[in-house]
Design an enzyme around this catalytic site. Sequence first.
Site, short mmCIF file in Angstrom:
data_model
loop_
_atom_site.label_atom_id
_atom_site.label_comp_id
_atom_site.label_asym_id
_atom_site.label_seq_id
_atom_site.Cartn_x
_atom_site.Cartn_y
_atom_site.Cartn_z
N GLU A 91 0.79 -1.13 -0.14
CA GLU A 91 -0.13 0.00 0.14
C GLU A 91 0.86 1.24 -0.10
O GLU A 91 1.92 1.00 0.43
CB GLU A 91 -0.91 0.07 1.03
N CYS A 104 3.62 8.43 0.64
CA CYS A 104 4.31 7.71 1.81
C CYS A 104 4.55 6.22 1.30
O CYS A 104 3.66 5.39 0.78
CB CYS A 104 3.14 7.53 2.87
N CYS A 111 7.29 -6.68 7.51
CA CYS A 111 8.23 -6.12 8.15
C CYS A 111 8.66 -7.04 9.36
O CYS A 111 7.90 -7.68 10.02
CB CYS A 111 7.77 -4.70 9.05
N CYS A 115 7.68 -3.96 15.99
CA CYS A 115 7.30 -3.06 17.06
C CYS A 115 5.81 -3.32 17.36
O CYS A 115 4.87 -3.71 16.52
CB CYS A 115 7.34 -1.70 16.33
N CYS A 118 2.59 -1.37 16.03
CA CYS A 118 2.46 -1.44 14.83
C CYS A 118 1.79 -2.36 13.96
O CYS A 118 2.36 -3.74 14.18
CB CYS A 118 3.87 -0.84 13.87
N CYS A 333 0.04 2.69 8.89
CA CYS A 333 0.80 1.54 8.33
C CYS A 333 0.36 0.14 8.53
O CYS A 333 -0.28 -0.34 9.65
CB CYS A 333 2.29 1.82 9.11
N1 SAH Z 1 10.10 1.22 9.84
C1 SAH Z 1 10.39 2.74 9.91
C2 SAH Z 1 9.44 3.13 8.87
C3 SAH Z 1 8.12 2.66 8.80
S1 SAH Z 1 7.15 3.06 10.30
C4 SAH Z 1 10.28 3.22 11.02
O1 SAH Z 1 9.92 2.60 12.06
O2 SAH Z 1 10.55 4.39 11.32
C5 SAH Z 1 6.70 4.79 10.12
C6 SAH Z 1 6.16 5.30 11.49
O3 SAH Z 1 4.74 5.14 11.71
C7 SAH Z 1 7.29 4.90 12.43
O4 SAH Z 1 7.40 5.97 13.37
C8 SAH Z 1 6.14 3.92 13.47
O5 SAH Z 1 6.63 3.95 14.57
C9 SAH Z 1 4.91 4.65 13.03
N2 SAH Z 1 3.53 3.99 13.38
C10 SAH Z 1 3.30 2.76 13.25
N3 SAH Z 1 2.15 2.25 13.87
C11 SAH Z 1 1.39 3.40 13.97
C12 SAH Z 1 0.16 3.68 14.33
N4 SAH Z 1 -0.77 2.70 14.55
N5 SAH Z 1 -0.21 4.81 14.32
C13 SAH Z 1 0.79 5.89 14.26
N6 SAH Z 1 2.11 5.67 13.78
C14 SAH Z 1 2.48 4.69 13.71
#
Ligand code: SAH
Length: 351
Positions: A91, A104, A111, A115, A118, A333
């Site tokens: 996406e 984006c 991934c 985390c 996420c 994401c």
């Molecule tokens: N792997 C990279 C890029 C992808 S995530 C990274 O970790 O930076 C992009 C951003 O979205 C990251 O800061 C991540 O922590 C955040 N993110 C993930 N899930 C989210 C959510 N449910 N709401 C808001 N931000 C989120």
Amino acid sequence: MKNSIYNYSRSSFEEYFLKLGSPKFRATQLFEAVYRQRITDFSEMTNFKKEFRLKLEEDFRFEHLEIVKEQVSSDETRKYLFRLEDNTLIETVLMKHNYGFSVCVTTQAGCNMGCLFCASGQTKKKRNLTTSEMVLQVFQIDQILRESGNRLSHVVIMGIGEPFDNYDNVLEFIRIINDDKGLEIGSRHITLSTCGIVPKIYEFSDFPLQVNLAVSLHFANDEKRSKYMKINRKYGLHDLLEALRYYYQKTNRRITFEYILLAGINDSINDAQELVKLIGGMNAYVNLIPYNETGIFKRSDENQRRAFFDYLMKNNINAIMRKEQGHDIDAACGQLRLKEMQCEEESSSNQ
Ligand code: SAH
């Protein structure tokens, strides 16, 4: 299979032409034909001799991503679900801001960073995206924008995946979209976000383009960060901050820290104090992100977010509260992809 033409930066084309014994400027001609004239058929490249066009045809193909779904949110955020040639779904989100349009970009199918908060982390990495698959997310969406008289101005590498876990392809992608003979996305308009793969931060310090670096910090204390972000067990805060100081020394570029506010987890004044202690004095700013609720975690309420923000500002930490976009279409994401995969799984298990 022939190589996708969108995998090649101008200097990679130069190498290709050099091997054929052709002059360098051919690379620029080809690059312009692909990204400026947007030609998708070698027979239309009339400034190349016929035998040359046949050679190109033999070596390259024009790849295209299939748009499976487009969702439009009430704030005009658009989310595209693309199907790649091997049927993988990814996406890409298009956002409208007062300063222009940003895309984006997704860098991996799934991934492995895991985390906990996420949605992307709930699906294991299937594979890295190729350079061309990232280029086409930008190129095809820019094409859609152009058809309505707009154009793309910014790219954020913050979609599904960890860009530093797909380092070479991501850097080649940046070179391609930044090239002034092609899409011309200014380097200062490109932001790469990492969860903190420390050796790659050192490597990235030597990347010559002035791309913005954002770091998903989210926690200013090792114990908590390791609990929610498993990368921290490998590269703790001390190592991360040291790498970022090195990056700053080399590039002189201000770092962005992303900090999602999760209710009751990292949003107290005590957490804010730890953050001030950790990054105080750095040339950086903090992007406070309202959490897009995907599972067990809850977003901090407005008052808590405001108090956190005020505390940072009072302590000389530059911070901004990021406006949320696309909430009603699950633009966080991984959410759309996850839903689609669940649907496909459900429909296949129903068969
Ligand atoms: N792997 C990279 C890029 C992808 S995530 C990274 O970790 O930076 C992009 C951003 O979205 C990251 O800061 C991540 O922590 C955040 N993110 C993930 N899930 C989210 C959510 N449910 N709401 C808001 N931000 C989120």
